[in-house]
Design an enzyme around this catalytic site. Sequence first.
Site, mmCIF file in Angstrom:
data_model
loop_
_atom_site.group_PDB
_atom_site.id
_atom_site.type_symbol
_atom_site.label_atom_id
_atom_site.label_comp_id
_atom_site.label_asym_id
_atom_site.label_seq_id
_atom_site.Cartn_x
_atom_site.Cartn_y
_atom_site.Cartn_z
ATOM 1 N N GLU A 140 0.839 -1.210 0.000
ATOM 2 C CA GLU A 140 0.000 0.000 0.000
ATOM 3 C C GLU A 140 0.873 1.259 0.000
ATOM 4 O O GLU A 140 0.547 2.253 -0.664
ATOM 5 C CB GLU A 140 -0.924 -0.024 1.222
ATOM 6 N N THR A 193 -3.369 8.477 -5.321
ATOM 7 C CA THR A 193 -3.329 8.794 -3.890
ATOM 8 C C THR A 193 -2.170 9.733 -3.556
ATOM 9 O O THR A 193 -2.310 10.642 -2.732
ATOM 10 C CB THR A 193 -3.212 7.488 -3.069
HETATM 11 N N1 HSE Z 1 -6.066 7.517 4.162
HETATM 12 C C1 HSE Z 1 -5.593 7.461 2.813
HETATM 13 C C2 HSE Z 1 -5.730 8.822 2.192
HETATM 14 C C3 HSE Z 1 -6.379 6.447 2.038
HETATM 15 O O1 HSE Z 1 -6.808 9.401 2.319
HETATM 16 O O2 HSE Z 1 -4.774 9.320 1.606
HETATM 17 C C4 HSE Z 1 -5.844 6.203 0.657
HETATM 18 O O3 HSE Z 1 -4.646 5.510 0.674
#
Ligand code: HSE
Length: 318
Positions: A140, A193
């Site tokens: 991730e 992201t």
């Molecule tokens: N918490 C993370 C974000 C989730 O909002 O960037 C996506 O990886």
Amino acid sequence: MSAARGWISVYAPATVANVGPGFDCFGFSLGEPGDIVRARLSGEPGVRIVAINGDDGALPLEPERNTAGVAALTILRGLPAAAKFGVELSIDKGLPPCSGLGSSAASAVAGAMATMRALEQQAGLPYDLDLVWQGALAGEALASGSFHGDNVAPALLGGFTIVQAVNPLNVGRFEPAITLRVALVMPKLLIPTIEARAVLPKEVPLRQAVANWANAASLVLALLTGNEKLLRAALHDDIVEPVRARLIPGFDEAKQAALDAGVYGCSISGAGPAIFALAPDDAIARAAADAMAEALNRHGLASTTAVTSISPQGARVL
Ligand code: HSE
């Protein structure tokens, strides 16, 4: 080596991360759709990705650049007894990357679990759950540029999860004591992201922080006790959502439309662009999903919708 090097198939589901005030901590499983990663041991050390289906050629086959590949590499490197083995992976993408539904986490979790199961069943090594977590978190991190487990945890465990810390890892899981429907809108827009994290504030005023942790704690209490009024009040994020909303044309209107339809609350799913709303029943969830899609459409953004639930189901061997 037993099991004649057959493929071990693992499925991991889509997830919604952040859930309003729980940035990088809260997440829940959607049960489906999801990704499938198949793994089998080979005699050639290292990880080889032999196929990726369903990604339109978008994802890299090099294991160091692929979330499932990094998950598998992390597991092999963490087990001295696995040094003489290699792993072959085959990935079926059921989730579109960069959609906000935990696509990279699903592949990372499925890749980690499939690799560990292959080592267990085909090399007789003990199943190491800590290493599965480490592999999934490392996978991730490749996609997001940071170690956080708010998609990984619900993809692995199902239900609603709270990542208290990643180092050392401490995760809580529960199932809400209230019947909820989840309205989803998935705009035809890609937001990596890493880019969605680049716009985030580096510092937060204390007043905003106080409001946020009050909301985060209250949201969990509301879900655990079925307190609808508290849920409506607590599903708010005034730190991350406002800056990311600018990346999704029409977000503010879409959110207002969902609230007008009667949902408890609405926010960006993970890093976006998907938007989720929690609703008390199917009719309100359906009306909210349609209203959100119409609002985005007025801003030139096409989308698809779905109505689903928070699922107890996490990753599993098929
Ligand atoms: N918490 C993370 C974000 C989730 O909002 O960037 C996506 O990886």
